[in-house]
Design an enzyme around this catalytic site. Structure first.
Site, PDB file in Angstrom:
ATOM      1  CB  CYS A   2       9.461  -2.731  -0.711  1.00  0.00           C
ATOM      2  SG  CYS A   2       8.931  -1.028  -0.619  1.00  0.00           S
ATOM      3  NE  ARG A  27       7.720  -8.319   0.478  1.00  0.00           N
ATOM      4  CZ  ARG A  27       7.470  -8.689   1.719  1.00  0.00           C
ATOM      5  NH1 ARG A  27       6.834  -9.807   1.953  1.00  0.00           N
ATOM      6  NH2 ARG A  27       7.855  -7.958   2.723  1.00  0.00           N
ATOM      7  CD1 TRP A  74       2.121  -0.735  -2.232  1.00  0.00           C
ATOM      8  CD2 TRP A  74       2.741   0.105  -0.262  1.00  0.00           C
ATOM      9  NE1 TRP A  74       1.002  -0.272  -1.599  1.00  0.00           N
ATOM     10  CE2 TRP A  74       1.341   0.250  -0.387  1.00  0.00           C
ATOM     11  CE3 TRP A  74       3.357   0.568   0.907  1.00  0.00           C
ATOM     12  CZ2 TRP A  74       0.553   0.832   0.590  1.00  0.00           C
ATOM     13  CZ3 TRP A  74       2.567   1.144   1.891  1.00  0.00           C
ATOM     14  CH2 TRP A  74       1.186   1.278   1.733  1.00  0.00           C
ATOM     15  CG  ASN A  98      10.286  -4.654   3.116  1.00  0.00           C
ATOM     16  OD1 ASN A  98      10.104  -5.774   3.551  1.00  0.00           O
ATOM     17  ND2 ASN A  98       9.356  -3.736   3.154  1.00  0.00           N
ATOM     18  N   GLY A  99      10.901  -1.396   4.391  1.00  0.00           N
ATOM     19  CA  GLY A  99      10.654  -0.960   5.765  1.00  0.00           C
ATOM     20  C   GLY A  99      10.557   0.555   5.824  1.00  0.00           C
ATOM     21  CD  GLU A 483     -12.478 -11.865   3.541  1.00  0.00           C
ATOM     22  OE1 GLU A 483     -12.223 -10.891   4.261  1.00  0.00           O
ATOM     23  OE2 GLU A 483     -11.668 -12.315   2.714  1.00  0.00           O
ATOM     24  CE  LYS A 487     -10.464 -10.796  -0.320  1.00  0.00           C
ATOM     25  NZ  LYS A 487     -10.061 -11.183   0.992  1.00  0.00           N
ATOM     26  CD  GLU A 490      -8.491  -7.230  -0.729  1.00  0.00           C
ATOM     27  OE1 GLU A 490      -7.455  -6.679  -0.345  1.00  0.00           O
ATOM     28  OE2 GLU A 490      -8.841  -8.340  -0.286  1.00  0.00           O
ATOM     29  CG  HIS A 506     -29.981   0.202  14.182  1.00  0.00           C
ATOM     30  ND1 HIS A 506     -30.931   0.702  15.036  1.00  0.00           N
ATOM     31  CD2 HIS A 506     -29.986  -1.138  14.362  1.00  0.00           C
ATOM     32  CE1 HIS A 506     -31.492  -0.287  15.711  1.00  0.00           C
ATOM     33  NE2 HIS A 506     -30.934  -1.422  15.315  1.00  0.00           N
ATOM     34  CE  LYS A 605      -1.151 -12.734  -0.009  1.00  0.00           C
ATOM     35  NZ  LYS A 605      -2.615 -12.882  -0.028  1.00  0.00           N
TER      36      LYS A 605
END
Ligand code: AGP
Length: 610
Positions: A2, A27, A74, A98-99, A483, A487, A490, A506, A605
């Protein structure tokens, strides 16, 4: 997660709050709202969905008040809905948060027993009622906030407005980030710097356990226990333009193209080409410290974790130091062994990721020295660390991290070279070659960005329909494979796996058929031959091969259905060039599919929840 903002001044608050929220939208973006002082009361406007919905609701209202608070959400507690959107009100009080309030269920029961009606499913609403209860007992807003927070356990950055004190906003923080901005005749608060950059570069970073009262003349800061705190604003060098799109379609694309600059800024003043060394005086570690390190523990999450895997390989191969990587969320709470002589390196773009912060704190409590690698000056992780080594990538707005990743790689490699030199693990000529090579990397990246973008754009039409994609690499190309897959997942919502090429046989080889593209990262390094064998194995299962190959490697290119060329480099420098086509591949697939590249669904983010 948030984002919160607050404003006290003499201009209309709503556009300023909205503008701040737009810059914080990365955020969280499932609902948003503001509370503005208007005609003796607090006018609260909230809307579900992207910020444009709030903008529309606000334009219908036409608020003229000059003091207010705002929030972009969020969801953690309670689904995205108008009733769960912030600000949350109780009587004359409005709160944005926020939290996570950990003991909210207990407090909810207590407040309901006291006669408060709780309308939403959120933990935040509890805070507004707690503060209201204290104002009902006759306390002013700051005292009420202080007393209310005495009941609260968990993480918070809050901004509070009260109808009884229309020219003030009270803010407080514990664990979640909060920065104050000071300008002539106006004071601001926000979760992150970019929200304030158009208005001021004079900022104060609040510490955990602090509360501030904002009015148009500035702020008064104290601890929640009431001790005054004297902290002067510091000048932030980022410009507002650095946080704009500058003609690119998305922030992510702009940030991919900013990588040469992010690298140049991060390397500036740190490569000592004459002495074939790295200048790290800012870290404050002595030669003796370097020699005393017995093991390095690298802690991070997500993309930063992938950077730490490359960091581990460099520390081991170049400096001969035992190193392990740990996902910060897994390191926490499992009594991981920390021994004397351990150096913890906590890597985080935002410097605020709660898992990395708490894991590093745990390690510090157990006696480890903590070195932070972060991109945001004064953020929580560098503040708790014993030493910091900042990346200088500038503000990163796209949720998918790109330029900060490459800057993290640069810092981890520089630190490895520095350590290698101090520990006698690297000769002057080896170091010279590496330092020279690293100094040339920004140019090498820059030179090929445009052609790589064109090459990748040209191939996505053929591959963007794939449901699954496999990324393979060995050695330093393995974390790049991880990575590349992250990418793609997401931002394009395509299922992707990054695998160590040697592991394919394997298990994952069972997935392969003509529908599965396999992206093989095959620079000309010591693993090259074996990676080519893995490529052949995938080809034999009819998988479509996309090669990331060294320029001119026609032998491998002939085996690929499509390929991208990267510049030849010193073997230790290959991640700087191989990751670029992977970032661009994810971007182009997402753009082709029309997903929300900069704000992918369900993500934020900065992850300030556990
Ligand atoms: C990167 O693309 C992701 N959005 C995410 O994995 C991110 O790297 C992770 O949340 C860690 O963030 P930090 O670097 O700010 O700590």
């Amino acid at each position: 997660m948030c984002g919160i903002v607050g404003y006290v001044g003499d201009e209309e608050a709503a556009p300023i709050l909205l503008d701040g929220l737009r810059r914080l939208e990365y955020r969280g973006y499932d609902s948003a709202g503001v509370a503005v002082h208007e005609n003796g009361g607090l006018e609260i406007v909230r809307a579900v969905g992207k910020l444009r919905n709030l903008e529309k609701a606000l334009s219908d209202k036409g608020l003229g008040g000059t003091v207010g608070i705002g929030h972009t959400r969020w969801a953690t507690h309670g689904r995205p809905s108008e009733v769960n959107a912030h600000p949350h009100a109780s009587g004359p009080i409005a709160v944005v948060h926020n939290g996570i309030i950990e003991n909210h269920l207990e407090l909810r029961a207590e407040l309901e027993a006291d006669g408060f009606t709780i309308a939403s499913d959120t933990d935040t609403e509890i805070v507004s009622h707690l503060i209201h209860r204290e104002t009902k007992a006759g306390h002013d807003m700051a005292t009420a906030v202080r007393r209310a927070l005495g009941h609260v356990e968990g993480a918070y950055a809050i901004a509070v407005a009260s109808e009884a004190e229309p020219r003030r906003v009270v803010v407080a923080k514990s664990s979640s980030p909060l920065v104050l901005g000071v300008a002539r005749g106006a004071t601001y608060c926000a979760s992150d710097i970019p929200a304030l950059l158009p208005y001021t570069n004079s900022m104060v970073f609040m510490e955990d356990g602090e509360i501030a009262v904002l009015d148009e003349d500035g702020f008064s800061l104290s601890t929640l226990r009431g001790e005054p705190v004297n902290r002067r604003p510091r000048k932030i060098s980022w410009s507002p333009v650095m946080a704009e799109k500058a003609g690119f379609k998305h922030f992510m694309l702009k940030e991919i193209f900013e990588q040469p600059r992010a690298l140049e800024d991060t390397l500036r003043g740190r490569l000592d080409r004459e002495r074939a060394d790295v200048e790290t005086a800012e870290i404050g570690l002595s030669e003796a410290d370097a020699k005393a390190i017995r093991r390095v523990i690298l802690l991070a999450c997500g993309t930063s974790h992938h950077a730490t895997i490359a960091g581990r390989y460099w520390l081991e191969e170049l400096a001969g130091v035992p190193a392990i990587t740990e996902l910060a969320s897994e390191f926490r709470g499992r009594d991981a062994v920390v021994e004397e002589g351990d150096l913890v390196i906590a890597v985080s773009q935002s410097g605020e990721t709660i898992d990395t912060l708490m894991a590093a704190k745990e390690a510090k409590e157990r006696g480890a020295k903590v070195l932070a690698i972060a991109n945001v000056n004064g953020s929580a992780i560098p503040r708790m660390a014993d030493a910091s080594f900042y990346t200088h990538a500038g503000p990163e707005i796209g949720v998918a991290s790109t330029k900060c990743f490459i800057a993290q790689l640069a810092n981890l490699l520089m630190f490895s070279i520095w350590l290698a030199r101090r520990r006698g693990a690297m000769s002057e000529s080896e170091a010279g070659e590496l330092v020279e090579g690293l100094a040339r990397i920004p140019h090498l990246v820059d030179e090929r960005l445009k052609t790589t973008f064109d090459a990748v754009s040209g191939m996505v039409r053929e591959f963007s329909g794939a449901r699954d994609v496999l990324f393979l690499g060995r050695g330093l190309s393995f974390p790049m494979a991880l990575e590349g897959a992250l990418k793609l997942k997401e931002i394009s919502y395509v299922h992707a796996e990054g695998y160590a090429a040697g592991e394919m046989k394997h298990g994952p080889i069972a997935l392969l058929d003509a529908q599965v593209p396999v992206i093989v990262i095959a620079p000309k390094d010591r693993h090259y031959e074996r990676v080519c064998s893995n490529l052949e194995e995938a080809r034999a299962r009819e998988a479509k091969i996309i090669g990331v190959t060294t320029a001119g490697d026609t032998q491998t290119q002939a085996l690929c259905d499509a390929f991208v060329e990267v510049a030849p480099t010193h073997e230790a420098l290959s991640p700087f060039v191989t990751v670029i086509p992977l970032q661009l591949y994810a971007y182009c697939v997402a753009d082709h599919k029309g997903t929300d590249v900069d704000q992918p669904r369900n993500l934020a983010k900065t992850v300030t929840v556990e």
